[in-house]
Design an enzyme around this catalytic site. Sequence first.
Site, PDB file in Angstrom:
ATOM      1  N   ASP A  89       6.173 -37.694 -68.219  1.00 40.79           N
ATOM      2  CA  ASP A  89       5.481 -37.602 -66.932  1.00 40.79           C
ATOM      3  C   ASP A  89       4.170 -36.860 -67.162  1.00 40.79           C
ATOM      4  OD1 ASP A  89       7.859 -38.659 -65.957  1.00 40.79           O
ATOM      5  OD2 ASP A  89       7.981 -37.286 -64.260  1.00 40.79           O
ATOM      6  N   LYS A 151       3.513 -41.527 -59.832  1.00 40.45           N
ATOM      7  CA  LYS A 151       4.314 -40.442 -59.268  1.00 40.45           C
ATOM      8  C   LYS A 151       3.446 -39.630 -58.320  1.00 40.45           C
ATOM      9  CE  LYS A 151       6.735 -36.240 -60.887  1.00 40.45           C
ATOM     10  NZ  LYS A 151       7.190 -35.508 -62.096  1.00 40.45           N
ATOM     11  N   LYS A 180       7.604 -43.061 -58.223  1.00 41.37           N
ATOM     12  CA  LYS A 180       8.466 -41.877 -58.206  1.00 41.37           C
ATOM     13  C   LYS A 180       7.938 -40.913 -57.157  1.00 41.37           C
ATOM     14  CE  LYS A 180      10.023 -37.926 -60.995  1.00 41.37           C
ATOM     15  NZ  LYS A 180      10.118 -37.331 -62.356  1.00 41.37           N
TER      16      LYS A 180
END
Length: 221
Positions: A89, A151, A180
């Site tokens: 991430d 995300k 996400k």
Amino acid sequence: MRLEKYIDHTLLKPTATSLDIEKLCNEAMEYKFFSVCVNSCYVPLAAELLRNSDVSVCSVVGFPLGAMSTRAKLFEAERALTDGADEIDMVLNIGWLKSKRINEVLQEISFIKNETGKRILKVILETCYLDETEKKLACKLCVDAGADFVKTSTGFGSAGATFEDVKLMKNAVKGDAKVKASGGIRDRQTAMDYIYLGVDRIGTSNGIAIVTGDSSVQSGY
């Protein structure tokens, strides 16, 4: 619906100890979460603890500001993958995006995706700092660079996930990347609402409360 399989069980506080990470991993195995999400220094520990389980290891890169050099981010990603991370991430360089240094933003994501290969790359946009046009542009750059997910948030910015941002991001990626939601998701109903909007993963330190529906359960993180 297997709600637990949407959860990246997360501990990214700077005060996190090795014992905290061990507890996180044990919880992830007990509740069958999709992954644990940890800072890169704890990837070797998490990978060892989860070696014989179905729980993946996710490492953040360039966290939480995204403002370090591309070379530093790339090295951190390489090291995390070598140490056993299954997913990365990374935090998008927000200042570059706002400066309209578009090629550099695209190149940075592309470099890290090239390193992750078939493993999952999620790009954290930190939507609280972006206007609508910037969010759409960030999503397009992530798709163009081959990222697997966009995300919403680090959880360390001025705000976390919102339904409006998830809707915008879903429309912007046009099915070419997953979404996400992360930041401020603490209860089962909120998590379910995000799933109904179409997110494929939820980042939270409150995964136990979410899957059990017991709001009195505290993660302690």
